[in-house]
Design an enzyme around this catalytic site. Structure first.
Site, PDB file in Angstrom:
ATOM      1  N   LYS A  33       0.806  -1.206   0.000  1.00 41.13           N
ATOM      2  CA  LYS A  33       0.000   0.000   0.000  1.00 41.13           C
ATOM      3  C   LYS A  33       0.851   1.273   0.000  1.00 41.13           C
ATOM      4  O   LYS A  33       0.607   2.188  -0.785  1.00 41.13           O
ATOM      5  CB  LYS A  33      -0.880  -0.051   1.252  1.00 41.13           C
ATOM      6  CG  LYS A  33      -1.745   1.112   1.464  1.00 41.13           C
ATOM      7  CD  LYS A  33      -2.230   1.089   2.883  1.00 41.13           C
ATOM      8  CE  LYS A  33      -1.067   1.399   3.809  1.00 41.13           C
ATOM      9  NZ  LYS A  33      -1.461   1.515   5.207  1.00 41.13           N
ATOM     10  N   THR A  34       1.861   1.283   0.852  1.00 41.75           N
ATOM     11  CA  THR A  34       2.690   2.488   0.943  1.00 41.75           C
ATOM     12  C   THR A  34       3.407   2.736  -0.367  1.00 41.75           C
ATOM     13  O   THR A  34       3.519   3.864  -0.844  1.00 41.75           O
ATOM     14  CB  THR A  34       3.725   2.347   2.068  1.00 41.75           C
ATOM     15  OG1 THR A  34       3.042   1.897   3.230  1.00 41.75           O
ATOM     16  CG2 THR A  34       4.384   3.673   2.372  1.00 41.75           C
ATOM     17  N   ASP A 215      -4.666   7.992   3.568  1.00 42.71           N
ATOM     18  CA  ASP A 215      -4.186   6.668   3.965  1.00 42.71           C
ATOM     19  C   ASP A 215      -4.997   6.197   5.172  1.00 42.71           C
ATOM     20  O   ASP A 215      -5.546   7.013   5.904  1.00 42.71           O
ATOM     21  CB  ASP A 215      -2.696   6.814   4.337  1.00 42.71           C
ATOM     22  CG  ASP A 215      -2.018   5.470   4.480  1.00 42.71           C
ATOM     23  OD1 ASP A 215      -2.623   4.454   4.078  1.00 42.71           O
ATOM     24  OD2 ASP A 215      -0.885   5.436   4.987  1.00 42.71           O
ATOM     25  N   GLU A 216      -5.046   4.884   5.386  1.00 40.04           N
ATOM     26  CA  GLU A 216      -5.751   4.318   6.550  1.00 40.04           C
ATOM     27  C   GLU A 216      -7.162   4.880   6.675  1.00 40.04           C
ATOM     28  O   GLU A 216      -7.608   5.296   7.745  1.00 40.04           O
ATOM     29  CB  GLU A 216      -4.982   4.592   7.848  1.00 40.04           C
ATOM     30  CG  GLU A 216      -3.526   4.176   7.831  1.00 40.04           C
ATOM     31  CD  GLU A 216      -3.300   2.674   7.980  1.00 40.04           C
ATOM     32  OE1 GLU A 216      -4.301   1.900   7.931  1.00 40.04           O
ATOM     33  OE2 GLU A 216      -2.141   2.262   8.125  1.00 40.04           O
ATOM     34  N   GLN A 246      -8.103  -3.769   9.564  1.00 41.38           N
ATOM     35  CA  GLN A 246      -7.087  -3.081  10.361  1.00 41.38           C
ATOM     36  C   GLN A 246      -7.631  -1.824  11.020  1.00 41.38           C
ATOM     37  O   GLN A 246      -6.886  -0.932  11.403  1.00 41.38           O
ATOM     38  CB  GLN A 246      -5.891  -2.721   9.478  1.00 41.38           C
ATOM     39  CG  GLN A 246      -5.158  -3.954   8.972  1.00 41.38           C
ATOM     40  CD  GLN A 246      -3.894  -3.582   8.234  1.00 41.38           C
ATOM     41  OE1 GLN A 246      -2.936  -3.109   8.822  1.00 41.38           O
ATOM     42  NE2 GLN A 246      -3.904  -3.789   6.926  1.00 41.38           N
ATOM     43  N   ARG A 596       2.477  -7.939  10.909  1.00 41.93           N
ATOM     44  CA  ARG A 596       3.710  -7.136  10.847  1.00 41.93           C
ATOM     45  C   ARG A 596       4.922  -8.016  10.553  1.00 41.93           C
ATOM     46  O   ARG A 596       5.972  -7.528  10.157  1.00 41.93           O
ATOM     47  CB  ARG A 596       3.994  -6.413  12.175  1.00 41.93           C
ATOM     48  CG  ARG A 596       2.990  -5.367  12.633  1.00 41.93           C
ATOM     49  CD  ARG A 596       2.622  -4.413  11.565  1.00 41.93           C
ATOM     50  NE  ARG A 596       1.380  -4.835  10.911  1.00 41.93           N
ATOM     51  CZ  ARG A 596       0.946  -4.357   9.770  1.00 41.93           C
ATOM     52  NH1 ARG A 596       1.625  -3.448   9.136  1.00 41.93           N
ATOM     53  NH2 ARG A 596      -0.187  -4.796   9.249  1.00 41.93           N
TER      54      ARG A 596
END
Length: 724
Positions: A33-34, A215-216, A246, A596
DNA sequence: AGGTCTTTCCTTTTT
DNA sequence: GGAAAGACCT
């Protein structure tokens, strides 16, 4: 141009190339995503010739904002200085800094953090003669904050709390306004107010921001959603990335419904699904998939990767929490010997307080570490004291900072005197600073002389600020105020002094960044930075193990992850047991934690743990049980209990056996025996009333009331007594 | 007003 | 068990 797209899969490319109109990208954990966000920005700039100043990228945490800036800067060689890559709150601050005068505030407003608002609400309650025992200030504060979002909220509060909230809300709001202070909520709410009220300001920003990226997105609350909507112009070039699995900020008002609102508000949106994971091995992903599928409200989704099965997940259960920490330390040392870097490890926990025991052991074993979280540099007493001085120097109406500054060190101006100044100002329609200057009119000679002396000192500081360099200024203030002398009497004085020196460095560094501004503007910006970046770490460890909460781990990845203190009550937290909604948020947190890990995941816990100075036994977290057994490799006490022999088990070592036996004996030696049976009502020193669910040997299971839930405890523990 | 002793509360999570 | 608030004394 194709360079940009190299290494992206087809879905990711779509997400980059679909630049016009609304786009919603649903991005599973580790789905790149980043990288998509950064490349999208690069594509806009290099291929679409968009001026970087016309792009707005919003993230949730400073860490995410910094990471994105760094990626854009490094990977793309773009200067991020004029780019708006920021959190919602710093974006608000940036807009307000230029336009807040339209709302009646002064330009040099200061931001107060959550601790301060808490303190303020408490003070206001005391001043209004509201019993803080009867009404918990923390709860009142939260209700006041909710009321800030929606004044009608008061209608849903029951009597008599509603009355308290109504009074405090009013006083709180006017206190902030009079003192030219702004809280975190104001950063969003005042920005919205500004954009709605001042059409030219709205037009300016709509004209400026051609492309908005969020984002998010799953973590946006209603206010943030409204703010985005105001900033997006008629071209509707909005790109959101999110993953409902998330979503971990519902406690702060994050509303998953916003995804549906988006669908309604931007009807012709383009949808991209990113499901391929590039981060983790399949063992880790399978664990994550299995855990999250226990949540009832979600759209089924399965992450997959091409990284092979990988290593099994290790569950280690220590005898004591200390044992658990020792195990983690030992593993890290071993793995470093095998070629891992300290940077490759992360220790993730539910609550910040867990970090302490890890710090102790890591220091002792000389494992370098970086800790992120609430023991923030800027929350330390001496730093808060010093920033209070700086704030008051800039703004003499800031009563809140005055109180703090004037009391450190103590200089004979106490609460009573301050109270009289505040009252005098209120009763005569004066600003706080005017009342301070007129103190001789209404205070006794001693008190007013002291205030005058203090104010003279502040005037001097204001002059010195312009005349001498920051570093000298800090020394000057510390010396003249007597702060240094106070530190000499403090047994933590040395550390505090070092922190203040560190603060000097921060000022000096910023001095360079804001070179072309006046000292006053410079200081204002620096103080703003400090207020918004409560999460700064001591950066001096180049290569260290990362210690952080699961919340702050979102968006990051590590080769090896330890999720620790996985016990019922610790994680998931006991207070979530009775509430399905909250419990599922805990599970999403676990999902975030698991995903993670790139190569190796450890889940650890302990048989007994000190909580509130008492030894408790908590059951294993359900989240461990939700990992399929075939993916788990067990070590430690769980093996000792279940299979009774395992050479690797620390528990088998005689010194540990002795340790725990002693611990039990010492607990039981207090001559307390409880004759407990199923159904008995008991009272516990910490957990309050409870009912015995079962008794087995020296342990019993007791169901306590809502915040505490069901616990397994030593039957004869002195904190438990049977109710007649 | 301020210092010291005693009691209470505490553990969510972030901006 | 430890920080912070409150009680009590000077």
């Amino acid at each position: 141009m194709n360079d940009l797209l190299i290494g992206l899969n087809e879905k990711q490319r779509e997400a980059v190339l679909q630049t016009e109109g609304p786009v919603m990208a649903i991005a599973g954990a580790g789905s790149g995503k980043t990288s998509v966000l950064t490349k999208r920005i690069a594509y806009l700039i290099f291929e679409k010739n968009v001026n970087p100043q016309n792009i707005l990228a919003i993230t949730f945490t400073n860490k995410a904002a910094n990471e994105m800036k760094q990626r854009v800067r490094q990977a793309l060689g773009i200067n991020t200085y004029d780019m708006w890559i920021s959190t919602f709150h710093s974006m608000g601050a940036r807009i307000l800094r230029d336009y807040i005068e339209r709302l009646g505030y002064k330009r040099n407003f200061q931001i107060i953090d959550d601790d301060d608002t808490h303190q303020l609400v408490k003070n206001l309650m005391k001043k209004s003669n509201i019993d803080t025992k009867l009404f918990n200030p923390k709860i009142i504060r939260n209700l006041v904050l909710k009321m800030k979002f929606d004044e009608d909220f008061i209608k849903s509060i029951e009597a008599p709390i509603n009355e308290v909230v109504a009074i405090i809300y009013k006083k709180y709001q006017s206190y902030l306004f009079e003192s030219n202070l702004v809280d975190f909520e104001d950063l969003l709410l005042l920005t919205i107010k500004l954009l709605k009220q001042e059409q030219d300001v709205k037009a300016y920003f709509n004209n400026k921001f051609h492309y908005v990226l969020v984002d998010e997105f799953q973590d946006t609350n209603n206010v943030q959603y409204e703010l985005i909507k105001l900033l997006v112009n008629e071209n509707k070039n909005i790109f959101i990335v999110g993953d409902e699995d998330q979503s971990i900020y519902a406690f702060r008002g994050a509303n998953i419904e916003n995804i549906n609102k988006f669908k309604r508000d931007y009807k012709n949106y383009y949808l991209v699904l990113l499901e391929q994971n590039y981060r983790s091995t399949n063992n880790i992903l399978n664990a994550a998939n299995n855990i999250i599928q226990n949540n009832s409200t979600r759209i089924p989704k399965n992450l997959f990767s091409e990284k092979g099965k990988g290593e099994p997940i290790t569950h280690y259960k220590g005898v004591t929490a200390r044992d658990e920490v020792e195990y983690v330390a030992m593993k890290i040392i071993h793995m470093v010997r095998k070629g891992y870097e300290y940077n490759d490890f992360a220790i993730l926990y539910r609550a910040n307080s867990t970090s302490r025991s890890f710090e102790d052991v890591f220091l002792q074993k000389q494992i370098p570490y970086r800790i992120f979280g609430n023991t923030s540099f800027f929350k330390r007493k001496e730093i808060k004291d010093f920033t209070a001085y700086l704030r008051f120097i800039l703004n003499n109406d800031d009563a809140f900072s005055f109180i703090r500054a004037v009391s450190a060190p103590r200089r004979g101006i106490g609460p009573v005197t301050i109270e009289r100044v505040v009252d005098y100002a209120a009763n005569n329609g004066l600003a706080f600073s005017d009342a301070l200057r007129l103190s001789s009119d209404f205070l006794g000679k001693t008190a007013s002389n002291k205030i005058t002396a203090f104010m003279d000192m502040m005037v001097d500081f204001r002059t010195q600020l312009d005349d001498i360099p920051f570093t000298d200024f800090v020394d000057y203030v510390l010396d003249k105020t007597g702060y240094i002398d106070m530190l000499k009497l403090d047994d933590k004085g040395d550390v505090r002094y070092e922190n203040l020196l560190e603060f000097k460095t921060i000022l000096a560094e910023n001095n360079e960044i804001y070179e072309d501004l006046t000292k006053e503007e410079m200081l204002t910006y620096i103080l703003e930075d400090i207020a918004l970046k409560s999460e700064e770490t001591k950066e001096d460890v180049e290569n260290g193990v990362t210690l952080m909460t699961l919340h702050s781990a979102k968006g990051l990845e590590f080769r090896v992850v330890f999720i620790v203190a996985l016990e019922m009550g610790m994680f998931p937290l006991s207070r979530t047991f009775g509430d399905r909604f909250e419990f599922e948020e805990e599970r999403r947190l676990m999902y975030v934690g698991v995903t993670r890990a790139k190569e190796k995941l450890f889940v650890t816990n302990a048989d007994t743990r000190q909580t509130y100075g008492e030894t408790l036994r908590n059951a294993d977290s359900v989240f461990i049980e939700e990992i399929p057994a075939e993916l788990l490799h067990r070590e430690g006490y769980s093996v000792a209990v279940n299979r009774s022999k395992n050479v690797n088990s620390v528990y088998q070592r005689p010194e540990y056996k002795r340790q725990i036996d002693q611990k039990r004996k010492s607990l039981l030696s207090k001559d307390n025996t409880n004759d407990l049976n199923k159904g008995d009502k008991v009272i516990h020193k910490v957990f309050g009333d409870g009912v015995v669910v079962s008794v087995a040997g020296d342990h019993c299971v007791i169901a306590f009331q809502v915040p505490h839930g069901i616990k397994t405890l030593l039957k004869d523990h002195p904190a438990i007594s049977k109710k007649k």
